[in-house]
Design a protein around this motif. Structure first.
Motif, PDB file in Angstrom:
ATOM      1  N   ILE A   1       3.644  31.440 -29.396  1.00  0.00           N
ATOM      2  CA  ILE A   1       3.741  30.931 -27.694  1.00  0.00           C
ATOM      3  C   ILE A   1       3.350  32.024 -27.174  1.00  0.00           C
ATOM      4  CG2 ILE A   1       5.018  29.958 -26.115  1.00  0.00           C
ATOM      5  CD1 ILE A   1       6.437  28.146 -28.037  1.00  0.00           C
ATOM      6  N   GLU A   2       4.175  33.064 -27.314  1.00  0.00           N
ATOM      7  CA  GLU A   2       3.985  34.496 -26.592  1.00  0.00           C
ATOM      8  C   GLU A   2       2.551  34.935 -26.593  1.00  0.00           C
ATOM      9  OE1 GLU A   2       5.926  38.709 -25.985  1.00  0.00           O
ATOM     10  OE2 GLU A   2       6.210  37.696 -28.091  1.00  0.00           O
ATOM     11  N   ASN A   3       1.933  34.801 -27.809  1.00  0.00           N
ATOM     12  CA  ASN A   3       0.488  35.254 -27.809  1.00  0.00           C
ATOM     13  C   ASN A   3      -0.517  34.322 -27.138  1.00  0.00           C
ATOM     14  OD1 ASN A   3       1.048  37.633 -29.487  1.00  0.00           O
ATOM     15  ND2 ASN A   3       0.801  36.098 -31.323  1.00  0.00           N
ATOM     16  N   ASP A   4       0.037  32.945 -27.171  1.00  0.00           N
ATOM     17  CA  ASP A   4      -0.783  31.780 -26.295  1.00  0.00           C
ATOM     18  C   ASP A   4      -0.870  32.154 -24.578  1.00  0.00           C
ATOM     19  OD1 ASP A   4      -1.420  30.625 -28.589  1.00  0.00           O
ATOM     20  OD2 ASP A   4      -0.184  28.965 -28.304  1.00  0.00           O
ATOM     21  N   VAL A   5       0.304  32.673 -24.484  1.00  0.00           N
ATOM     22  CA  VAL A   5       0.370  33.050 -23.072  1.00  0.00           C
ATOM     23  C   VAL A   5      -0.479  34.399 -22.565  1.00  0.00           C
ATOM     24  CG1 VAL A   5       2.214  34.114 -21.131  1.00  0.00           C
ATOM     25  CG2 VAL A   5       2.873  31.966 -22.460  1.00  0.00           C
ATOM     26  N   ILE A   6      -0.312  35.174 -23.549  1.00  0.00           N
ATOM     27  CA  ILE A   6      -1.261  36.329 -23.284  1.00  0.00           C
ATOM     28  C   ILE A   6      -2.791  35.872 -23.510  1.00  0.00           C
ATOM     29  CG2 ILE A   6      -2.053  38.494 -24.253  1.00  0.00           C
ATOM     30  CD1 ILE A   6       1.022  38.804 -25.487  1.00  0.00           C
ATOM     31  N   SER A   7      -3.195  35.092 -24.362  1.00  0.00           N
ATOM     32  CA  SER A   7      -4.492  34.622 -24.372  1.00  0.00           C
ATOM     33  C   SER A   7      -4.819  33.811 -23.134  1.00  0.00           C
ATOM     34  CB  SER A   7      -4.507  34.037 -25.689  1.00  0.00           C
ATOM     35  OG  SER A   7      -5.890  33.334 -25.796  1.00  0.00           O
ATOM     36  N   CYS A   8      -4.036  32.963 -22.723  1.00  0.00           N
ATOM     37  CA  CYS A   8      -4.104  32.524 -21.411  1.00  0.00           C
ATOM     38  C   CYS A   8      -4.616  33.249 -20.099  1.00  0.00           C
ATOM     39  CB  CYS A   8      -3.037  31.325 -21.083  1.00  0.00           C
ATOM     40  SG  CYS A   8      -3.445  30.012 -19.947  1.00  0.00           S
ATOM     41  N   MET A   9      -3.624  34.376 -19.956  1.00  0.00           N
ATOM     42  CA  MET A   9      -3.909  34.921 -18.982  1.00  0.00           C
ATOM     43  C   MET A   9      -4.906  35.694 -18.966  1.00  0.00           C
ATOM     44  SD  MET A   9      -1.189  34.414 -17.207  1.00  0.00           S
ATOM     45  CE  MET A   9      -1.112  35.875 -16.127  1.00  0.00           C
ATOM     46  N   GLN A  10      -5.496  36.516 -20.464  1.00  0.00           N
ATOM     47  CA  GLN A  10      -6.741  36.894 -20.616  1.00  0.00           C
ATOM     48  C   GLN A  10      -7.939  36.266 -20.199  1.00  0.00           C
ATOM     49  OE1 GLN A  10      -6.344  38.218 -24.482  1.00  0.00           O
ATOM     50  NE2 GLN A  10      -5.671  40.304 -24.070  1.00  0.00           N
ATOM     51  N   SER A  11      -7.807  34.925 -20.476  1.00  0.00           N
ATOM     52  CA  SER A  11      -9.036  33.950 -20.100  1.00  0.00           C
ATOM     53  C   SER A  11      -9.039  33.745 -18.548  1.00  0.00           C
ATOM     54  CB  SER A  11      -8.933  32.590 -20.791  1.00  0.00           C
ATOM     55  OG  SER A  11      -8.758  32.810 -22.255  1.00  0.00           O
ATOM     56  N   ALA A  12      -7.831  33.431 -18.007  1.00  0.00           N
ATOM     57  CA  ALA A  12      -7.976  33.416 -16.659  1.00  0.00           C
ATOM     58  C   ALA A  12      -8.719  34.688 -16.014  1.00  0.00           C
ATOM     59  CB  ALA A  12      -6.718  32.967 -15.993  1.00  0.00           C
ATOM     60  N   GLY A  13      -8.014  35.764 -16.429  1.00  0.00           N
ATOM     61  CA  GLY A  13      -8.573  37.162 -15.726  1.00  0.00           C
ATOM     62  C   GLY A  13     -10.054  37.441 -16.114  1.00  0.00           C
ATOM     63  N   GLN A  14     -10.582  36.735 -17.206  1.00  0.00           N
ATOM     64  CA  GLN A  14     -11.844  37.089 -17.510  1.00  0.00           C
ATOM     65  C   GLN A  14     -12.794  36.317 -16.620  1.00  0.00           C
ATOM     66  OE1 GLN A  14     -12.057  36.870 -21.683  1.00  0.00           O
ATOM     67  NE2 GLN A  14     -11.669  38.947 -22.042  1.00  0.00           N
ATOM     68  N   ALA A  15     -12.169  34.990 -16.207  1.00  0.00           N
ATOM     69  CA  ALA A  15     -12.887  33.870 -15.716  1.00  0.00           C
ATOM     70  C   ALA A  15     -13.124  34.629 -14.156  1.00  0.00           C
ATOM     71  CB  ALA A  15     -12.185  32.571 -15.577  1.00  0.00           C
ATOM     72  N   LEU A  16     -11.889  34.950 -13.573  1.00  0.00           N
ATOM     73  CA  LEU A  16     -11.837  35.546 -12.040  1.00  0.00           C
ATOM     74  C   LEU A  16     -12.768  36.671 -12.309  1.00  0.00           C
ATOM     75  CD1 LEU A  16      -8.117  34.997 -11.333  1.00  0.00           C
ATOM     76  CD2 LEU A  16     -10.147  33.744 -10.396  1.00  0.00           C
ATOM     77  N   MET A  17     -12.773  37.455 -13.209  1.00  0.00           N
ATOM     78  CA  MET A  17     -13.679  38.632 -13.212  1.00  0.00           C
ATOM     79  C   MET A  17     -14.969  38.510 -13.086  1.00  0.00           C
ATOM     80  SD  MET A  17     -13.380  42.326 -13.814  1.00  0.00           S
ATOM     81  CE  MET A  17     -12.105  42.565 -15.029  1.00  0.00           C
ATOM     82  N   GLU A  18     -15.512  37.160 -13.912  1.00  0.00           N
ATOM     83  CA  GLU A  18     -16.833  37.007 -13.938  1.00  0.00           C
ATOM     84  C   GLU A  18     -17.157  36.314 -12.545  1.00  0.00           C
ATOM     85  OE1 GLU A  18     -20.350  36.781 -15.221  1.00  0.00           O
ATOM     86  OE2 GLU A  18     -18.915  37.519 -16.454  1.00  0.00           O
ATOM     87  N   LEU A  19     -16.386  35.653 -11.760  1.00  0.00           N
ATOM     88  CA  LEU A  19     -16.599  35.051 -10.460  1.00  0.00           C
ATOM     89  C   LEU A  19     -16.676  35.828  -9.645  1.00  0.00           C
ATOM     90  CD1 LEU A  19     -14.399  31.813 -10.717  1.00  0.00           C
ATOM     91  CD2 LEU A  19     -16.934  31.996 -10.899  1.00  0.00           C
ATOM     92  N   SER A  20     -16.102  37.159  -9.578  1.00  0.00           N
ATOM     93  CA  SER A  20     -16.152  38.378  -8.816  1.00  0.00           C
ATOM     94  C   SER A  20     -17.237  39.330  -8.744  1.00  0.00           C
ATOM     95  CB  SER A  20     -14.876  38.983  -8.887  1.00  0.00           C
ATOM     96  OG  SER A  20     -14.786  39.871  -9.857  1.00  0.00           O
ATOM     97  N   LYS A  21     -18.127  39.019  -9.671  1.00  0.00           N
ATOM     98  CA  LYS A  21     -19.306  39.896  -9.946  1.00  0.00           C
ATOM     99  C   LYS A  21     -20.258  39.311  -8.649  1.00  0.00           C
ATOM    100  CE  LYS A  21     -18.828  40.930 -14.730  1.00  0.00           C
ATOM    101  NZ  LYS A  21     -19.342  40.754 -15.990  1.00  0.00           N
ATOM    102  N   GLU A  22     -21.387  40.207  -8.479  1.00  0.00           N
ATOM    103  CA  GLU A  22     -22.400  40.082  -7.415  1.00  0.00           C
ATOM    104  C   GLU A  22     -23.269  39.045  -8.217  1.00  0.00           C
ATOM    105  OE1 GLU A  22     -24.203  42.893  -5.336  1.00  0.00           O
ATOM    106  OE2 GLU A  22     -22.622  44.191  -5.171  1.00  0.00           O
ATOM    107  N   LYS A  23     -23.460  39.263  -9.358  1.00  0.00           N
ATOM    108  CA  LYS A  23     -24.396  38.448 -10.047  1.00  0.00           C
ATOM    109  C   LYS A  23     -23.581  37.693 -11.103  1.00  0.00           C
ATOM    110  CE  LYS A  23     -28.726  40.972  -9.385  1.00  0.00           C
ATOM    111  NZ  LYS A  23     -29.724  41.645  -9.775  1.00  0.00           N
ATOM    112  N   SER A  24     -22.748  36.824 -10.784  1.00  0.00           N
ATOM    113  CA  SER A  24     -21.946  36.228 -11.687  1.00  0.00           C
ATOM    114  C   SER A  24     -22.632  35.047 -12.776  1.00  0.00           C
ATOM    115  CB  SER A  24     -20.749  35.464 -11.246  1.00  0.00           C
ATOM    116  OG  SER A  24     -21.273  34.428 -10.278  1.00  0.00           O
TER     117      SER A  24
END
Length: 156
Positions: free
Chosen positions: A10-33
């Motif tokens: 469960i702890e690993n899933d929480v980490i994975s979930c947070m990473q996926s959310a962070g990568q999605a936000l990072m991709e959306l914040s790019k100028e050419k997303s």
């Protein structure tokens, strides 16, 4: 699977979930997303979140069953606690009996001559040295006499 291993997953899933959310936000914040990349990360986030929710619900259900006050099938805690309390009560009774014995002995030695104390400790009847030949028994309680009437006096 062991409960600790499930919690680790469960702890690993929480980490994975947070990473996926962070990568999605990072991709959306790019100028050419890349919309496709952001959607992939978002889908991964939602999939992991659903799995995480299911696992956490299972753990909460398990904890609810265990914490109802009923002893767990594999637990010896309740029996151990009952035994500990029984030993505590036994020691308390022993202590109390010893204290009462000390008080009795102190009273016997302090209030009677030594010949009377020896007779009492040997549980033999003794006679009062004042010339009266009435024996006093120390081993049994005195026989009851007619109790006084607590009601109204008889007018007969």
């Amino acid at each position: 699977m062991d409960r600790l291993q499930v919690l680790s997953q469960i702890e690993n899933d929480v980490i994975s979930c947070m990473q996926s959310a962070g990568q999605a936000l990072m991709e959306l914040s790019k100028e050419k997303s890349s919309v496709k990349q952001a959607e992939t990360q978002t889908q991964q986030f939602l999939k992991t979140l659903n799995s995480l929710e299911s696992k956490l619900s299972d753990q909460i259900s398990y904890l609810t069953q265990v914490s109802t006050g009923q002893p767990h099938e594999g637990s010896g805690y309740a029996s151990a606690k009952v035994l500990q309390m029984a030993w505590h009560r036994l020691e308390h009774v022993r202590s109390r009996i010893n204290n009462l014995e000390k008080i009795k002995n102190k009273h016997l030695v302090g209030s009677r001559p030594s010949s009377m104390a020896r007779a009492v400790s040997q549980q033999q009847p003794i006679t009062i040295p004042s010339g009266s030949s009435t024996p006093v028994s120390t081993g049994a309680p005195p026989t009851p006499t007619q109790p006084p009437s607590l009601g109204p006096p008889n007018s007969n």
